[in-house]
Design an enzyme around this catalytic site. Structure first.
Site, short mmCIF file in Angstrom:
data_model
loop_
_atom_site.label_atom_id
_atom_site.label_comp_id
_atom_site.label_asym_id
_atom_site.label_seq_id
_atom_site.Cartn_x
_atom_site.Cartn_y
_atom_site.Cartn_z
N CYS A 113 -12.21 -3.48 4.73
CA CYS A 113 -13.18 -2.44 5.07
C CYS A 113 -14.61 -2.97 5.13
O CYS A 113 -15.49 -2.33 5.69
CB CYS A 113 -13.11 -1.30 4.05
SG CYS A 113 -11.51 -0.48 4.09
N HIS A 258 -19.47 2.92 4.87
CA HIS A 258 -18.07 2.81 5.27
C HIS A 258 -17.40 4.15 5.00
O HIS A 258 -17.57 4.74 3.94
CB HIS A 258 -17.40 1.69 4.47
CG HIS A 258 -15.91 1.74 4.55
ND1 HIS A 258 -15.24 1.76 5.75
CD2 HIS A 258 -14.97 1.81 3.58
CE1 HIS A 258 -13.94 1.82 5.51
NE2 HIS A 258 -13.74 1.86 4.20
N ASN A 288 -10.18 7.01 7.67
CA ASN A 288 -10.69 5.67 7.37
C ASN A 288 -10.10 4.68 8.38
O ASN A 288 -8.91 4.37 8.34
CB ASN A 288 -10.27 5.30 5.93
CG ASN A 288 -10.72 3.91 5.52
OD1 ASN A 288 -11.15 3.11 6.34
ND2 ASN A 288 -10.62 3.63 4.23
N1 COA Z 1 -1.17 15.31 -0.81
C1 COA Z 1 -0.87 16.03 -1.89
N2 COA Z 1 -0.85 15.54 -3.14
C2 COA Z 1 -1.14 14.24 -3.28
C3 COA Z 1 -1.47 13.41 -2.19
C4 COA Z 1 -1.47 13.99 -0.91
N3 COA Z 1 -1.77 13.29 0.20
N4 COA Z 1 -1.73 12.17 -2.64
C5 COA Z 1 -1.56 12.20 -3.96
N5 COA Z 1 -1.21 13.44 -4.36
C6 COA Z 1 -0.93 13.93 -5.70
C7 COA Z 1 -0.52 12.84 -6.65
O1 COA Z 1 0.86 12.58 -6.53
C8 COA Z 1 -0.88 13.44 -7.98
O2 COA Z 1 0.13 14.32 -8.37
P1 COA Z 1 0.57 14.42 -9.91
O3 COA Z 1 -0.66 14.86 -10.63
O4 COA Z 1 1.66 15.44 -9.85
O5 COA Z 1 1.02 13.05 -10.27
C9 COA Z 1 -2.12 14.28 -7.69
O6 COA Z 1 -2.12 14.48 -6.26
C10 COA Z 1 -3.40 13.62 -8.08
O7 COA Z 1 -3.36 12.27 -7.66
P2 COA Z 1 -4.54 11.28 -7.90
O8 COA Z 1 -4.19 9.97 -7.30
O9 COA Z 1 -4.95 11.32 -9.34
O10 COA Z 1 -5.66 11.99 -7.03
P3 COA Z 1 -7.17 11.65 -6.91
O11 COA Z 1 -7.94 12.82 -7.32
O12 COA Z 1 -7.49 10.32 -7.50
O13 COA Z 1 -7.33 11.51 -5.34
C11 COA Z 1 -7.48 9.84 -3.61
C12 COA Z 1 -6.58 10.54 -4.63
C13 COA Z 1 -6.64 8.81 -2.89
C14 COA Z 1 -7.98 10.86 -2.62
C15 COA Z 1 -8.67 9.21 -4.33
O14 COA Z 1 -8.24 8.49 -5.46
C16 COA Z 1 -9.44 8.28 -3.44
O15 COA Z 1 -9.97 8.68 -2.44
N6 COA Z 1 -9.57 7.01 -3.81
C17 COA Z 1 -10.22 6.03 -2.97
C18 COA Z 1 -9.27 5.59 -1.92
C19 COA Z 1 -9.91 4.84 -0.83
O16 COA Z 1 -10.95 5.21 -0.33
N7 COA Z 1 -9.28 3.76 -0.39
C20 COA Z 1 -9.75 2.95 0.68
C21 COA Z 1 -11.00 2.26 0.25
S1 COA Z 1 -11.61 1.23 1.45
#
Ligand code: COA
Length: 331
Positions: A113, A258, A288
């Protein structure tokens, strides 16, 4: 020493729009969850047969046209991608071929990224030392073909999209414009927090049925860790850029972060105490697109009239590696 001016910008995204509701056909997710956590409403995915090189070519042609520069005037190609069309050679040489230009160098950058900011850093150095005068800098990504489109892969699958962005860079003697600085970083101890394990050249063979069964062929991440580092590193990199140039955040006319997650961009904005009108986001429509997010956003910002001569632009990126960085540009 000359400076590096950005003379033209361009972008290309596939026609195929995939909404959050469309994703519910593949996995357990919802429009509400995706919007709330990421800000994403839809993304573009390639159709069978579309290549990264073709998207890069379309974005490059737009950028060259805006710059008023013929492809034959380009002295070097720098192309950032984590999803090259082939394991080797890199996508840069396919773009060189499609552009129909001479035997100019084509360098692929593997900084995920952060690829566009890394690429800008390299291209700016080449231009400043006088090695090349005109450089085509491209970020291109096809993420959709590598995602796990089941509920198991939903944390990654909902985030990513495909697309390409390009910028034409040229040496300028005008001291009132150009790239002021680039700052790039890496911290490999976090490599496995956001990565694609397979194929792996050190395994025999590089890809095996076990890689499919154990889902190693799909990218994986610990989302919360990525989030935490991203909202720390991007503001740090911007502060480093501002300090190096004796500028303040207030003086930034447009920050193009980004586009990883709208919540990340909002947190970066808050930490830098920027107003809404100082930050450009388009993740709502594209998701993204990795190395392509910044050049696509820049090209859109230019077309929306958000960028004027003399403006102070700031780019900042964070991604797998971890890698991150920033650049300041006087437009
Ligand atoms: N739809 C519905 N539920 C989802 C899901 C989706 N697409 N993805 C994950 N979940 C669920 C998980 O399974 C989890 O369920 P559980 O509580 O029953 O285990 C719950 O949602 C919470 O998951 P969690 O991973 O703790 O969510 P979060 O609040 O951290 O959000 C992201 C997840 C991915 C949105 C967040 O962590 C994020 O944006 N991180 C940065 C990722 C990124 O930008 N990556 C590229 C960088 S260059």
């Amino acid at each position: 020493m000359p400076r590096t001016a950005i003379l033209g910008t361009g972008y290309h995204v596939p026609d195929r729009v995939v909404t959050n509701d469309d994703l519910t056909g593949f996995m357990e997710t919802s429009d509400e969850w995706i919007r709330e956590r990421t800000g994403i409403e839809e993304r573009r995915w390639v159709k069978e047969g579309d290549t990264g090189a073709a998207m890069a070519l379309a974005a490059s042609r737009m950028a060259l046209e805006e710059a008023g520069i013929e492809a034959g005037e380009v002295d070097a190609i720098v192309l950032a991608t984590l999803s090259p069309d082939h394991f080797f050679p890199g996508t840069g040489v396919f773009l060189q071929r499609e552009l129909g230009v001479g035997t100019i160098p084509a360098l692929d950058i593997r900084a995920q990224c952060s690829g566009f900011v890394y690429g800008l850093s390299v291209a700016d150095a080449w231009i400043r030392v006088g090695q090349y005068r005109t450089i085509l800098l491209v970020g291109v990504e096809i993420q959709s073909t590598g995602l796990n489109l089941t509920t198991e892969g939903r944390d990654m699958a909902v985030l990513f999209g495909d697309g390409a962005g390009a910028a034409v860079l040229q040496a300028t003697e005008d001291e009132g414009r150009g790239v002021l600085s680039t700052h790039i970083y890496s911290e490999g101890e976090h490599a496995e927090i956001l990565w694609g394990d397979a194929p792996a050249s050190w395994r025999h063979p590089r890809i095996s049925p076990e890689d499919f069964e154990e889902l190693r062929i799909y990218p994986s991440m610990t989302g919360r860790e990525v989030f935490k580092h991203a909202v720390t590193r991007m503001p740090q990199a911007v502060q480093a850029a501002l300090e190096a140039n004796d500028l303040t955040a207030e003086e930034i006319d447009l920050l193009i972060p980004h586009q990883a997650n709208l919540r990340i961009s909002q947190m970066v904005q808050k930490r830098l105490r920027l107003r809404d009108d100082q930050v450009f986001n388009n993740i709502q429509r594209y998701g993204n697109t990795t190395a392509a997010t910044i050049p696509i956003a820049l090209a859109e910002a230019v077309r929306e009239g958000r960028v004027e001569r003399g403006d102070l632009l700031c780019f900042t990126a964070f991604g797998s590696g971890f890698t991150w960085g920033s650049a300041l540009v006087r437009w």
